[in-house]
Write a protein that holds these residues in place. Structure first.
Motif, mmCIF file in Angstrom:
data_model
loop_
_atom_site.group_PDB
_atom_site.id
_atom_site.type_symbol
_atom_site.label_atom_id
_atom_site.label_comp_id
_atom_site.label_asym_id
_atom_site.label_seq_id
_atom_site.Cartn_x
_atom_site.Cartn_y
_atom_site.Cartn_z
ATOM 1 N N THR A 53 -27.709 -15.707 1.931
ATOM 2 C CA THR A 53 -27.159 -16.957 1.396
ATOM 3 C C THR A 53 -26.775 -16.831 -0.071
ATOM 4 O O THR A 53 -26.527 -17.847 -0.723
ATOM 5 C CB THR A 53 -28.194 -18.082 1.550
ATOM 6 N N PHE A 54 -26.724 -15.598 -0.595
ATOM 7 C CA PHE A 54 -26.406 -15.384 -2.007
ATOM 8 C C PHE A 54 -25.013 -14.786 -2.200
ATOM 9 O O PHE A 54 -24.241 -15.247 -3.029
ATOM 10 C CB PHE A 54 -27.450 -14.452 -2.646
ATOM 11 N N ARG A 55 -24.678 -13.758 -1.421
ATOM 12 C CA ARG A 55 -23.422 -13.040 -1.638
ATOM 13 C C ARG A 55 -22.247 -13.827 -1.075
ATOM 14 O O ARG A 55 -22.245 -14.227 0.095
ATOM 15 C CB ARG A 55 -23.499 -11.654 -0.996
ATOM 16 N N SER A 56 -21.237 -14.014 -1.882
ATOM 17 C CA SER A 56 -20.031 -14.714 -1.425
ATOM 18 C C SER A 56 -19.342 -13.893 -0.342
ATOM 19 O O SER A 56 -19.141 -12.686 -0.494
ATOM 20 C CB SER A 56 -19.068 -14.920 -2.603
ATOM 21 N N TYR A 68 -24.468 -21.416 2.446
ATOM 22 C CA TYR A 68 -24.997 -20.691 1.290
ATOM 23 C C TYR A 68 -25.998 -21.557 0.523
ATOM 24 O O TYR A 68 -26.019 -22.782 0.647
ATOM 25 C CB TYR A 68 -23.854 -20.284 0.355
ATOM 26 N N GLY A 69 -26.819 -20.860 -0.291
ATOM 27 C CA GLY A 69 -27.758 -21.550 -1.162
ATOM 28 C C GLY A 69 -28.961 -22.135 -0.462
ATOM 29 O O GLY A 69 -29.702 -22.922 -1.048
ATOM 30 N N LYS A 70 -29.201 -21.758 0.798
ATOM 31 C CA LYS A 70 -30.330 -22.292 1.548
ATOM 32 C C LYS A 70 -31.484 -21.281 1.559
ATOM 33 O O LYS A 70 -31.348 -20.132 1.148
ATOM 34 C CB LYS A 70 -29.904 -22.602 2.990
ATOM 35 N N ASP A 71 -32.629 -21.716 2.047
ATOM 36 C CA ASP A 71 -33.806 -20.863 2.153
ATOM 37 C C ASP A 71 -33.618 -19.905 3.328
ATOM 38 O O ASP A 71 -33.517 -20.329 4.487
ATOM 39 C CB ASP A 71 -35.054 -21.726 2.355
ATOM 40 N N SER A 72 -33.577 -18.614 3.035
ATOM 41 C CA SER A 72 -33.316 -17.624 4.080
ATOM 42 C C SER A 72 -34.449 -17.579 5.105
ATOM 43 O O SER A 72 -34.204 -17.339 6.298
ATOM 44 C CB SER A 72 -33.113 -16.239 3.452
#
Length: 595
Positions: free
Chosen positions: A419-422, A451-455
């Motif tokens: 959820t970090f890498r574009s 994106y930006g969520k808890d993996s």
């Protein structure tokens, strides 16, 4: 303070032991079971068991080992000398009795009680010598001129000023010489001339201004898709995504298995004796000077092992690991007598090959298909988490593993937990679309939450969805992270602790050397430190990528297996979905020993 000293055969028969304190547990048994029997993960002569540390050495000519046990918190620098001298005295006194033990006609077990007094004398002598050496080192004071206090005196300050003045004069002299050279060559100021030269080259032609709301010819051409390109331009052909030459084969049971890494056309062959006799070059060229019919000693083996250590480092083996492997081989050969019909070069070569085989041979199962079927019987999907540093090809190799599973008729769910890498989620969508188009079995889906969520939460929901919808396998794609990034390593440890994947697959590059050791050690350390569990999970398997770019420098495979004790499950050899291979241990060993 020494707690225990034990002398035993390599088969575990205790010949003589002396205890100086009550020992809790069985540290010597632990040493034999965890290190000497399974020496895959520890090649050192030091071992820790509970509150104790153990050091040992071997008398290979008699198959006898000498073990010293002491408290872990203590530092006993004289133990190496004690082990060496105890071995020397014991072997000199009881060599015939030890040899009689292997005689089938031997009916009485010999006693070694007479060694008590002799060991006490040896121990006292070693301690006294160590004490004298420490006192001698402490008794040599530093010169006053080498201290900081001297610099605060008038004489010290004067010397410092003289050194600064001398350095300044040297710098001025160099500057004057450069100015003279520039004037002689017609350059007034080299720096300004260079800047002027760059300025002239960098001058560009004036571009027309593009007014807002007005389209240019170039932008209109770039946005024109009405031309209808050829089929090869609009869609990538299946042949570009699947290499028929690198496809695997089906076994008698109908299981699709990936192919093994193809050996080079010229072969990974060891240096022949005929090649070595004249030139004396190659890994084992130095062995030709060693004559047969003699007992191998540390002095005899020092130069060949130094040559081998350098050779392994050139093959991309981590320096510390190359050193430990060579030390282990040397220890196994010390005291071995080379027979008249034996070739000493072959003896050392065989010992090195045996040691490498022991390290690279898997100690755990690599049959993932069988493990999947076993877990599916419990009514849940088999989960694999792909972890590693940035840019090693985790998503690409996840898709290769997915293709392999689809060929085995498994229903696969891919969890997009990067959820970090574009573009990470979009990359997996493309892979899913391609895999559906290329496989007869189209049971592959992607589970995403953006994106930006808890993996860890995404992986948990993906596993729940896979269980509810009857998927056989859940592949968890994680974000790439450097091993020193504590926040991301904490997030990875949380993902593993919460979801408990059946297999944690580390994806690493075959190009790295010493960096492989640092990556694996810190990934395992982070999962231990941040898990909060009594029995934390660690890496279970390795995928080695970019294996097609290293020729015969396959040392990263040895380094990674040595550090973790876990097998290399797959090897990546290209960009297509079929470029996933099995590693052949024999071929890797031939590559490591090849000149």
């Amino acid at each position: 303070m020494l707690d225990q000293f034990t002398i035993a055969t390599k088969g575990g028969v205790v010949l003589w032991t002396k205890e100086y304190a009550e020992i809790s547990g069985n540290p010597v048994d632990s040493l034999i079971q965890n290190v000497l029997i399974q020496s895959t993960r520890t090649e050192s002569t030091k071992y820790h068991s509970g509150a104790y540390s153990l050091q040992w050495t071997f008398a290979n000519e008699l198959n006898v080992m000498f073990v010293a046990v002491y408290q872990k918190i203590l530092q006993l620098p004289y133990l190496d000398d004690l082990l060496l001298l105890a071995k020397r005295h014991f072997v000199a006194r009881f060599a015939e009795e030890i040899k009689a033990l292997v005689d089938p006609e031997c009916t009485a077990f010999p006693t070694f009680d007479g060694f008590d007094e002799e060991f006490e004398r040896v121990w006292r002598a070693v301690e006294e010598r160590d004490e004298r050496e420490r006192k001698d080192k402490q008794g040599v004071p530093r010169k006053f001129e080498d201290t900081k206090k001297f610099q605060s005196t008038a004489k010290g300050a004067k010397l410092e000023l003289e050194e600064l003045a001398q350095a300044n004069e040297m710098a001025i002299g160099r500057k004057q010489k450069m100015r003279t050279w520039n004037e002689r060559n017609g350059v007034k100021d080299a720096g300004n001339a260079e800047e002027t030269k760059k300025g002239k080259k960098g001058k560009k032609k004036k571009e027309n201004r593009v007014w807002e709301g007005k389209a240019t010819k170039e932008s209109m051409k770039a946005l024109d898709f009405s031309g209808g390109g050829s089929e090869s331009d609009n869609s990538r052909s299946a042949s570009a995504l699947v290499d028929e030459r690198s496809k695997g084969r089906r076994t008698k049971d109908g299981i699709y298995d990936v192919a093994e890494v193809a050996e080079r056309s010229d072969g990974f062959q060891l240096l022949d004796a005929e090649q070595d006799e004249d030139s004396g070059r190659g890994i084992f060229g130095i062995f030709k000077n060693l004559t047969s019919g003699r007992v191998l000693t540390e002095d005899i083996l020092s130069k060949p092992m130094a040559r081998m250590r350098e050779h392994l480092a050139n093959k991309n083996v981590a320096a510390d690991i190359a050193d430990e492997i060579c030390q282990t081989v040397a220890r196994e050969l010390v005291g071995v007598r080379v027979g008249g019909l034996q070739n000493i070069r072959k003896l050392i070569e065989q010992s090195m090959e045996t040691s490498l085989t022991r390290i690279l041979t898997p100690v755990s199962s690599t049959d993932i298909i069988r493990d999947i079927e076993h877990v599916n019987q419990a009514g849940r999907p088999y989960t694999i988490a792909f972890v590693g540093v940035n840019g090693v090809g985790k998503s690409t190799n996840l898709s290769k593993v997915c293709y392999w599973l689809l060929q085995n008729n498994k229903r696969v769910l891919i969890a997009a937990c990067d959820t970090f890498r574009s573009g990470a989620v979009e990359q997996l969508r493309v892979h899913v679309r391609n895999l559906r188009a290329l496989s007869e079995n189209q049971d592959v889906e992607i589970f995403e939450r953006g994106y930006g969520k808890d993996s860890a939460a995404i992986a948990r929901d993906a596993i729940a969805s896979g269980t509810a919808n009857g998927f056989d396998v859940v592949l968890i794609d994680t974000a790439g992270r450097m091993q020193d990034n504590e926040p991301l390593m904490r997030a990875l440890s949380k993902l593993v602790s919460v979801n408990k994947p059946d297999k944690i697959m580390f994806v690493g590059e075959a190009l790295v050397g010493n960096e492989a050791v640092d990556q694996l050690q810190k990934f395992n350390q982070a999962m231990r430190d941040f898990s909060g569990q009594s029995r934390p999970r660690q890496i279970d398997g390795i995928i080695l990528t970019k294996f097609d770019t290293i020729d015969d420098r396959v040392g990263a495979a040895l380094s990674m297996t040595y550090i973790t004790g876990q097998p290399i499950v797959f090897v990546g050899t290209g960009q297509t979905y079929t470029d996933l291979r099995r590693m052949n241990v024999a071929q890797v060993i031939r590559a490591l020993l090849r000149p």
